[in-house]
Every structure is written in structure tokens, then in C-alpha cells.
Design a protein around this motif. Structure first.
Motif, PDB file in Angstrom:
ATOM      1  N   LYS A  44      -7.205  -5.262 -18.830  1.00 41.29           N
ATOM      2  CA  LYS A  44      -7.162  -4.822 -17.435  1.00 41.29           C
ATOM      3  C   LYS A  44      -6.286  -3.584 -17.354  1.00 41.29           C
ATOM      4  CE  LYS A  44      -7.842  -9.440 -15.656  1.00 41.29           C
ATOM      5  NZ  LYS A  44      -7.273 -10.545 -14.894  1.00 41.29           N
ATOM      6  N   ALA A  45      -6.937  -2.437 -17.229  1.00 43.66           N
ATOM      7  CA  ALA A  45      -6.234  -1.156 -17.137  1.00 43.66           C
ATOM      8  C   ALA A  45      -6.809  -0.393 -15.956  1.00 43.66           C
ATOM      9  CB  ALA A  45      -6.398  -0.353 -18.428  1.00 43.66           C
ATOM     10  N   MET A  46      -6.056   0.588 -15.475  1.00 45.75           N
ATOM     11  CA  MET A  46      -6.481   1.362 -14.326  1.00 45.75           C
ATOM     12  C   MET A  46      -6.434   2.846 -14.657  1.00 45.75           C
ATOM     13  SD  MET A  46      -4.685   1.622 -10.562  1.00 45.75           S
ATOM     14  CE  MET A  46      -5.071  -0.040 -10.083  1.00 45.75           C
ATOM     15  N   VAL A  47      -7.443   3.574 -14.188  1.00 43.35           N
ATOM     16  CA  VAL A  47      -7.459   5.031 -14.302  1.00 43.35           C
ATOM     17  C   VAL A  47      -7.232   5.566 -12.896  1.00 43.35           C
ATOM     18  CG1 VAL A  47      -8.763   7.073 -14.948  1.00 43.35           C
ATOM     19  CG2 VAL A  47      -9.053   4.957 -16.248  1.00 43.35           C
ATOM     20  N   PHE A  48      -6.219   6.402 -12.734  1.00 44.68           N
ATOM     21  CA  PHE A  48      -5.873   6.947 -11.426  1.00 44.68           C
ATOM     22  C   PHE A  48      -5.952   8.464 -11.483  1.00 44.68           C
ATOM     23  CE2 PHE A  48      -3.006   8.467  -8.142  1.00 44.68           C
ATOM     24  CZ  PHE A  48      -3.413   7.720  -7.058  1.00 44.68           C
ATOM     25  N   ARG A  49      -6.582   9.043 -10.492  1.00 43.13           N
ATOM     26  CA  ARG A  49      -6.724  10.497 -10.433  1.00 43.13           C
ATOM     27  C   ARG A  49      -5.795  11.052  -9.359  1.00 43.13           C
ATOM     28  NH1 ARG A  49     -12.137  13.551  -8.461  1.00 43.13           N
ATOM     29  NH2 ARG A  49     -11.550  12.432  -6.601  1.00 43.13           N
ATOM     30  N   GLY A  50      -4.854  11.882  -9.788  1.00 41.93           N
ATOM     31  CA  GLY A  50      -3.973  12.539  -8.826  1.00 41.93           C
ATOM     32  C   GLY A  50      -2.544  12.058  -8.888  1.00 41.93           C
ATOM     33  N   ASP A  51      -1.849  12.212  -7.778  1.00 38.41           N
ATOM     34  CA  ASP A  51      -0.426  11.929  -7.658  1.00 38.41           C
ATOM     35  C   ASP A  51      -0.192  10.459  -7.319  1.00 38.41           C
ATOM     36  OD1 ASP A  51       2.302  11.945  -7.191  1.00 38.41           O
ATOM     37  OD2 ASP A  51       2.206  13.305  -5.474  1.00 38.41           O
ATOM     38  N   LEU A  52       0.507   9.753  -8.192  1.00 42.87           N
ATOM     39  CA  LEU A  52       0.776   8.326  -7.965  1.00 42.87           C
ATOM     40  C   LEU A  52       1.566   8.068  -6.694  1.00 42.87           C
ATOM     41  CD1 LEU A  52       1.633   6.950 -11.505  1.00 42.87           C
ATOM     42  CD2 LEU A  52      -0.312   6.383 -10.082  1.00 42.87           C
ATOM     43  N   GLN A  53       2.314   9.028  -6.233  1.00 38.36           N
ATOM     44  CA  GLN A  53       3.129   8.832  -5.035  1.00 38.36           C
ATOM     45  C   GLN A  53       2.277   8.658  -3.780  1.00 38.36           C
ATOM     46  OE1 GLN A  53       5.955  12.034  -5.014  1.00 38.36           O
ATOM     47  NE2 GLN A  53       7.190  11.080  -6.606  1.00 38.36           N
ATOM     48  N   ARG A  54       0.991   8.945  -3.887  1.00 36.44           N
ATOM     49  CA  ARG A  54       0.095   8.755  -2.741  1.00 36.44           C
ATOM     50  C   ARG A  54      -0.299   7.296  -2.551  1.00 36.44           C
ATOM     51  NH1 ARG A  54      -4.735  12.711  -3.922  1.00 36.44           N
ATOM     52  NH2 ARG A  54      -5.173  10.769  -4.965  1.00 36.44           N
ATOM     53  N   LEU A  55      -0.095   6.459  -3.566  1.00 35.73           N
ATOM     54  CA  LEU A  55      -0.472   5.051  -3.456  1.00 35.73           C
ATOM     55  C   LEU A  55       0.368   4.355  -2.390  1.00 35.73           C
ATOM     56  CD1 LEU A  55      -0.873   3.871  -7.153  1.00 35.73           C
ATOM     57  CD2 LEU A  55      -2.657   4.057  -5.439  1.00 35.73           C
ATOM     58  N   THR A  56      -0.283   3.511  -1.613  1.00 35.03           N
ATOM     59  CA  THR A  56       0.439   2.713  -0.624  1.00 35.03           C
ATOM     60  C   THR A  56       0.873   1.393  -1.271  1.00 35.03           C
ATOM     61  OG1 THR A  56      -1.521   1.538   0.151  1.00 35.03           O
ATOM     62  CG2 THR A  56      -1.015   3.672   1.213  1.00 35.03           C
ATOM     63  N   VAL A  57       1.784   0.708  -0.624  1.00 32.48           N
ATOM     64  CA  VAL A  57       2.232  -0.601  -1.121  1.00 32.48           C
ATOM     65  C   VAL A  57       1.049  -1.559  -1.182  1.00 32.48           C
ATOM     66  CG1 VAL A  57       3.693  -2.598  -0.623  1.00 32.48           C
ATOM     67  CG2 VAL A  57       4.613  -0.295  -0.355  1.00 32.48           C
ATOM     68  N   ALA A  58       0.175  -1.508  -0.193  1.00 30.42           N
ATOM     69  CA  ALA A  58      -0.996  -2.392  -0.169  1.00 30.42           C
ATOM     70  C   ALA A  58      -1.907  -2.127  -1.372  1.00 30.42           C
ATOM     71  CB  ALA A  58      -1.773  -2.208   1.132  1.00 30.42           C
ATOM     72  N   GLU A  59      -2.101  -0.850  -1.724  1.00 30.79           N
ATOM     73  CA  GLU A  59      -2.936  -0.511  -2.877  1.00 30.79           C
ATOM     74  C   GLU A  59      -2.280  -0.979  -4.173  1.00 30.79           C
ATOM     75  OE1 GLU A  59      -5.214   3.525  -1.415  1.00 30.79           O
ATOM     76  OE2 GLU A  59      -3.078   3.654  -1.888  1.00 30.79           O
ATOM     77  N   MET A  60      -0.973  -0.846  -4.262  1.00 35.13           N
ATOM     78  CA  MET A  60      -0.275  -1.304  -5.461  1.00 35.13           C
ATOM     79  C   MET A  60      -0.357  -2.822  -5.572  1.00 35.13           C
ATOM     80  SD  MET A  60       3.022   1.190  -5.827  1.00 35.13           S
ATOM     81  CE  MET A  60       3.342   1.597  -4.129  1.00 35.13           C
ATOM     82  N   ASN A  61      -0.209  -3.520  -4.458  1.00 34.45           N
ATOM     83  CA  ASN A  61      -0.320  -4.981  -4.481  1.00 34.45           C
ATOM     84  C   ASN A  61      -1.719  -5.409  -4.890  1.00 34.45           C
ATOM     85  OD1 ASN A  61       2.326  -5.270  -3.671  1.00 34.45           O
ATOM     86  ND2 ASN A  61       1.835  -5.613  -1.528  1.00 34.45           N
ATOM     87  N   ALA A  62      -2.750  -4.696  -4.408  1.00 36.01           N
ATOM     88  CA  ALA A  62      -4.132  -5.016  -4.762  1.00 36.01           C
ATOM     89  C   ALA A  62      -4.378  -4.822  -6.243  1.00 36.01           C
ATOM     90  CB  ALA A  62      -5.097  -4.159  -3.944  1.00 36.01           C
ATOM     91  N   ALA A  63      -3.635  -3.893  -6.861  1.00 38.10           N
ATOM     92  CA  ALA A  63      -3.769  -3.643  -8.304  1.00 38.10           C
ATOM     93  C   ALA A  63      -2.935  -4.619  -9.122  1.00 38.10           C
ATOM     94  CB  ALA A  63      -3.349  -2.201  -8.622  1.00 38.10           C
ATOM     95  N   GLY A  64      -2.185  -5.485  -8.443  1.00 36.98           N
ATOM     96  CA  GLY A  64      -1.363  -6.472  -9.153  1.00 36.98           C
ATOM     97  C   GLY A  64       0.049  -6.011  -9.436  1.00 36.98           C
ATOM     98  N   TRP A  65       0.472  -4.939  -8.792  1.00 36.50           N
ATOM     99  CA  TRP A  65       1.845  -4.432  -8.978  1.00 36.50           C
ATOM    100  C   TRP A  65       2.697  -4.959  -7.841  1.00 36.50           C
ATOM    101  CZ3 TRP A  65       0.270   1.416  -9.242  1.00 36.50           C
ATOM    102  CH2 TRP A  65      -0.564   1.600 -10.337  1.00 36.50           C
ATOM    103  N   TYR A  66       3.758  -5.646  -8.173  1.00 38.68           N
ATOM    104  CA  TYR A  66       4.641  -6.212  -7.151  1.00 38.68           C
ATOM    105  C   TYR A  66       6.077  -5.772  -7.427  1.00 38.68           C
ATOM    106  CZ  TYR A  66       0.561  -9.019  -6.223  1.00 38.68           C
ATOM    107  OH  TYR A  66      -0.721  -9.422  -5.924  1.00 38.68           O
ATOM    108  N   ARG A  67       6.801  -5.579  -6.353  1.00 39.10           N
ATOM    109  CA  ARG A  67       8.220  -5.217  -6.497  1.00 39.10           C
ATOM    110  C   ARG A  67       9.005  -6.429  -6.969  1.00 39.10           C
ATOM    111  NH1 ARG A  67       9.882  -1.267  -1.552  1.00 39.10           N
ATOM    112  NH2 ARG A  67       8.116   0.094  -1.749  1.00 39.10           N
ATOM    113  N   ALA A  68       9.959  -6.173  -7.839  1.00 34.11           N
ATOM    114  CA  ALA A  68      10.791  -7.268  -8.364  1.00 34.11           C
ATOM    115  C   ALA A  68      11.896  -7.591  -7.392  1.00 34.11           C
ATOM    116  CB  ALA A  68      11.371  -6.872  -9.701  1.00 34.11           C
TER     117      ALA A  68
END
Length: 68
Positions: A44-68
């Protein structure tokens, strides 16, 4: 067109994120994602085009990334 001089060997692993420049054509982004899936089935890997800082918290959560 991909600059073949810049290609390096890599081994995708779960959770990997591949960031490509924003001006990368979407067909090349899709081709990279498909190549990763073929080279490393089940990874399970992701390809992202552009600036990562544009990602919202909701998009990061949907990708399985959670704040510790």
C-alpha cells in the motif's frame, strides 16, 4: 517523458509516499502507481503530485495517516 538518468532502484514498502512534481502529467502519475502495484503486489503506497502541504487533515486520515 521520464528522465531515465534520474531513475533509481527502489523497493516500495507499505506506507511509502512517492511525491512527483506538480507539472508531472497525470498519465505518468497513474503509470507510476500501476508500476508500483505490479512491482510490489499488495504493498500500500501512494503517489502524490505536487505540494504535500496542500493535503487536508481529512485527506491524510483517509490515506491512513494519523497524528500521534
Amino acid at each position: 517523458m521520464i528522465d531515465q538518468v534520474q531513475i533509481r532502484k527502489f523497493r516500495p514498502a507499505d506506507g511509502d509516499l512517492f511525491v512527483v512534481p506538480e507539472d508531472t502529467p497525470i498519465d505518468l502519475v497513474k503509470a507510476l502507481a500501476e508500476a508500483i502495484a505490479v512491482a510490489a503486489p499488495g504493498v500500500k503506497a501512494m503517489v502524490f503530485r505536487g505540494d504535500l502541504q496542500r493535503l487536508t487533515v481529512a485527506e491524510m486520515n483517509a490515506a491512513g495517516w494519523y497524528r500521534a
